[in-house]
Design a protein around this motif. Structure first.
Motif, PDB file in Angstrom:
ATOM      1  N   LYS A  22      22.930 -24.749  33.479  1.00 24.46           N
ATOM      2  CA  LYS A  22      22.925 -26.008  32.786  1.00 24.46           C
ATOM      3  C   LYS A  22      23.673 -26.931  33.452  1.00 24.46           C
ATOM      4  O   LYS A  22      23.334 -28.043  33.645  1.00 24.46           O
ATOM      5  N   ASN A  23      24.996 -26.558  33.867  1.00 26.15           N
ATOM      6  CA  ASN A  23      25.805 -27.556  34.554  1.00 26.15           C
ATOM      7  C   ASN A  23      25.443 -28.066  36.002  1.00 26.15           C
ATOM      8  O   ASN A  23      26.221 -28.794  36.451  1.00 26.15           O
ATOM      9  N   GLN A 124      39.244 -37.128  29.026  1.00 26.48           N
ATOM     10  CA  GLN A 124      39.285 -38.538  29.307  1.00 26.48           C
ATOM     11  C   GLN A 124      37.994 -38.670  30.683  1.00 26.48           C
ATOM     12  O   GLN A 124      37.696 -37.711  31.155  1.00 26.48           O
ATOM     13  N   ILE A 125      38.053 -39.788  30.848  1.00 32.30           N
ATOM     14  CA  ILE A 125      36.883 -40.242  32.099  1.00 32.30           C
ATOM     15  C   ILE A 125      37.963 -41.114  33.078  1.00 32.30           C
ATOM     16  O   ILE A 125      37.246 -41.807  33.833  1.00 32.30           O
ATOM     17  N   HIS A 128      37.123 -40.757  36.601  1.00 27.59           N
ATOM     18  CA  HIS A 128      35.791 -40.940  37.288  1.00 27.59           C
ATOM     19  C   HIS A 128      36.044 -42.706  37.413  1.00 27.59           C
ATOM     20  O   HIS A 128      35.699 -43.093  38.537  1.00 27.59           O
ATOM     21  N   GLU A 199      33.534 -25.930  42.241  1.00 26.51           N
ATOM     22  CA  GLU A 199      32.467 -25.285  41.568  1.00 26.51           C
ATOM     23  C   GLU A 199      31.110 -25.018  42.286  1.00 26.51           C
ATOM     24  O   GLU A 199      30.676 -26.063  42.670  1.00 26.51           O
ATOM     25  N   THR A 316      37.328 -21.470  32.552  1.00 21.22           N
ATOM     26  CA  THR A 316      37.697 -21.962  31.211  1.00 21.22           C
ATOM     27  C   THR A 316      36.479 -21.795  30.206  1.00 21.22           C
ATOM     28  O   THR A 316      36.639 -21.251  29.139  1.00 21.22           O
ATOM     29  N   ARG A 343      41.243 -25.506  23.471  1.00 22.38           N
ATOM     30  CA  ARG A 343      40.105 -24.436  23.343  1.00 22.38           C
ATOM     31  C   ARG A 343      40.357 -23.039  22.848  1.00 22.38           C
ATOM     32  O   ARG A 343      39.684 -22.041  23.168  1.00 22.38           O
TER      33      ARG A 343
HETATM   34  C1  UD1 Z   1      32.802 -29.518  33.042  1.00 27.77           C
HETATM   35  C2  UD1 Z   1      31.730 -28.405  32.340  1.00 27.77           C
HETATM   36  C3  UD1 Z   1      32.582 -27.548  31.270  1.00 27.77           C
HETATM   37  C4  UD1 Z   1      33.712 -27.126  31.991  1.00 27.77           C
HETATM   38  C5  UD1 Z   1      34.642 -27.913  32.720  1.00 27.77           C
HETATM   39  C6  UD1 Z   1      35.719 -27.356  33.481  1.00 27.77           C
HETATM   40  C7  UD1 Z   1      29.672 -29.683  32.499  1.00 27.77           C
HETATM   41  C8  UD1 Z   1      28.712 -30.473  31.823  1.00 27.77           C
HETATM   42  N1  UD1 Z   1      30.617 -29.393  31.788  1.00 27.77           N
HETATM   43  O1  UD1 Z   1      33.257 -30.531  32.318  1.00 27.77           O
HETATM   44  O2  UD1 Z   1      31.411 -26.732  30.757  1.00 27.77           O
HETATM   45  O3  UD1 Z   1      34.356 -26.577  30.728  1.00 27.77           O
HETATM   46  O4  UD1 Z   1      33.808 -28.581  33.444  1.00 27.77           O
HETATM   47  O5  UD1 Z   1      35.341 -26.184  34.334  1.00 27.77           O
HETATM   48  O6  UD1 Z   1      29.512 -29.474  33.641  1.00 27.77           O
HETATM   49  N2  UD1 Z   1      40.151 -35.024  33.027  1.00 27.77           N
HETATM   50  C9  UD1 Z   1      41.087 -36.193  32.819  1.00 27.77           C
HETATM   51  N3  UD1 Z   1      40.269 -37.259  33.363  1.00 27.77           N
HETATM   52  C10 UD1 Z   1      38.968 -37.418  33.846  1.00 27.77           C
HETATM   53  C11 UD1 Z   1      38.446 -36.274  33.952  1.00 27.77           C
HETATM   54  C12 UD1 Z   1      38.705 -35.095  33.641  1.00 27.77           C
HETATM   55  O7  UD1 Z   1      41.999 -36.152  32.387  1.00 27.77           O
HETATM   56  O8  UD1 Z   1      38.813 -38.291  34.271  1.00 27.77           O
HETATM   57  C13 UD1 Z   1      40.708 -33.780  32.429  1.00 27.77           C
HETATM   58  C14 UD1 Z   1      39.904 -33.213  31.161  1.00 27.77           C
HETATM   59  O9  UD1 Z   1      40.135 -33.793  29.983  1.00 27.77           O
HETATM   60  C15 UD1 Z   1      40.076 -31.938  31.241  1.00 27.77           C
HETATM   61  C16 UD1 Z   1      40.269 -31.281  32.721  1.00 27.77           C
HETATM   62  O10 UD1 Z   1      40.470 -32.663  33.493  1.00 27.77           O
HETATM   63  O11 UD1 Z   1      41.317 -31.446  30.738  1.00 27.77           O
HETATM   64  C17 UD1 Z   1      38.861 -30.606  33.235  1.00 27.77           C
HETATM   65  O12 UD1 Z   1      37.842 -31.660  33.163  1.00 27.77           O
HETATM   66  P1  UD1 Z   1      36.410 -31.681  33.952  1.00 27.77           P
HETATM   67  O13 UD1 Z   1      36.462 -30.793  35.207  1.00 27.77           O
HETATM   68  O14 UD1 Z   1      36.389 -33.024  34.396  1.00 27.77           O
HETATM   69  O15 UD1 Z   1      35.366 -31.003  33.016  1.00 27.77           O
HETATM   70  P2  UD1 Z   1      33.890 -31.697  32.674  1.00 27.77           P
HETATM   71  O16 UD1 Z   1      33.220 -31.956  34.165  1.00 27.77           O
HETATM   72  O17 UD1 Z   1      33.933 -32.729  31.634  1.00 27.77           O
END
Ligand code: UD1
Length: 429
Positions: A22-23, A124-125, A128, A199, A316, A343
């Protein structure tokens, strides 16, 4: 509302084939926005999240055809005219924000709904956006949307809209790493991402982009470099197998398997997950042809201390599923969740089935019990839902797992695959 009804106690035996990841599929679908002509993706899982991403791409103006019987998805993004990912779709699936990097890279602008919190944490984003800003995009946040636009100074003389930059991620976020890799593909000059996520799904995305003509080095390391290209051309690409689905079936095999052979299961893609299982006494074997075999363990399994971390640390996504196993191992186990702050919402549901899981901040203290007992429970998110299904397989009596729309987002034919192994599980609507 659809639910799974499981009668616990059956032994699992036989082979199961893992679906496409999926991811990886979702990100490669987003990346195809930048590729001219046709992208043909094979081994695409038929899951709700893939259908949502297909909807996002169609809404932008791409032509999308899904031959779901053969798991083949064709995308032609030549006629994309819209740059907006609306709230209804981003809210339904956060990964929709992964269209931001490709749209920004190709057109120099994008409007995307800010996802907001979800059931596992705030997510958060900011990382990004910081990356895009360093590449010369200005951003305005208004009415729940972020509007990003390459600053005119960069775009005026060039086909390329963004400029390369050195980006040091404060945390190896997967989403930020992926979005920035994609944004850099059609930019001017070189982008370096330090402290990048590693990953295997990110490697899959980079391999697809490279096949389309992108110049990416350092794939699989924490420093990824991208030299901007003038254009990318669509290609045929096969999505890698899903490592979280693999981990889910591994734990199902450990919980109640005689002998379960998991095909298309790549040991290395699981980081420390499989070695950790060996450490606690699980009878797990890696065969050369990407098959992982689980047989009944000889002695009693040992409790464990586990900390979730980005790859190659303990994933996770497998934390709730691992908790089910630890909940029936004698002794005290501790899981520390380091990636998402919220979580453990499934713990109360699991406790309703007789488990003894106490949450203290971002730690779960799990005291092993002799048995679980069937109960009506609710999925709180995708992986939590899968965990409750596995709990139902070993529980005495009948378990009813509700809110399974979470599970259907990410597992292809979950109930059917379990049934083929011998589980007594049905889906009722
Ligand atoms: C992806 C996966 C999800 C998995 C996660 C961690 C997809 C669609 N989803 O989610 O299944 O559980 O990786 O392996 O691929 N964070 C910030 N700011 C940001 C981005 C992230 O603070 O701009 C924080 C998030 O809140 C979180 C942590 O970083 O606590 C990890 O997030 P991230 O690795 O970005 O996970 P996703 O890509 O959203």
């Amino acid at each position: 509302m659809a639910k799974f009804i499981i009668k616990g106690g059956n032994k699992l035996n036989g082979k199961v084939k893992i679906s496409g990841a999926k991811n990886s599929a979702l990100k490669i679908m987003a990346a195809s926005i930048m590729a001219g002509g046709k992208t043909i993706l094979k081994n695409v899982p038929v899951i709700d999240d893939v259908l949502t991403m297909a909807e996002v791409l169609s809404l932008l103006g791409a032509e999308v055809n899904f031959d779901s019987a053969n798991n083949i998805l064709e995308i032609n993004s030549d006629n994309i005219k819209s740059f907006e990912a609306p709230y209804e779709l981003v809210r339904k699936m956060r990964a929709s924000i992964l269209v931001a990097g490709p749209l920004l890279s190709r057109f120099g602008e994008v409007k995307v709904a800010i996802p907001g919190g979800c059931n596992i944490g705030s997510r958060q984003i900011d990382l990004h956006l910081k990356g895009f800003e360093l590449m010369g995009a200005e951003n305005v946040i208004e009415h729940g949307y972020v509007y990003l636009k390459a600053s005119p100074g960069i775009a005026r003389s060039s086909k390329k809209k963004l400029k390369g930059a050195e980006i040091n991620l404060e945390f190896p976020s997967r989403g930020a790493t992926e979005n920035i890799i994609m944004a850099a593909c059609l930019s001017n000059g070189k982008t370096v991402i330090n402290n990048a996520a590693k990953e295997p799904e990110i490697n899959d995305l980079a391999n697809y982009l490279s096949k389309c003509g992108a110049k990416i080095t350092g794939i699989g390391t924490d420093s990824i470099s991208i030299e901007g290209s003038d254009e990318l051309k669509g290609c045929e690409y096969e999505i890698m197998p899903d490592s979280i689905e693999t981990g889910t079936f591994i734990i199902a095999g450990v919980l109640c398997g005689k002998k379960v052979e998991i095909e298309d299961a790549v040991w290395e893609n699981m980081g420390i997950f499989c070695p950790k299982l060996k450490e606690i006494g699980v009878n797990i074997e890696n065969k050369e042809d990407n098959t992982i075999i689980i047989k009944k363990s000889k002695g009693t399994l040992k409790p464990a201390y586990i900390s979730t971390l980005p790859y190659p640390g303990f994933p996770t996504d497998l934390q709730p599923i691992m908790t089910v196993l630890l909940s029936i191992i004698p002794g005290i186990s501790i899981i520390t969740e380091n990636v998402f702050e919220n979580r453990f919402m499934y713990a109360d549901e699991l406790n309703r089935m007789g488990a003894n899981v106490k949450i203290d901040g971002h730690h779960a203290v799990i005291t092993g019990v002799n048995k679980l007992s069937g109960a009506p429970v609710s999925s709180t998110d995708l992986r939590a839902g899968a965990a409750l299904v596995l709990a139902g397989l070993i529980a005495e009596g009948t378990t009813e797992v509700n809110e399974i729309h979470h599970i259907l987002r990410g597992y292809e034919n979950f109930d059917k695959k379990l049934r083929n192994l011998g589980a007594d599980i049905i889906k009722v609507s």
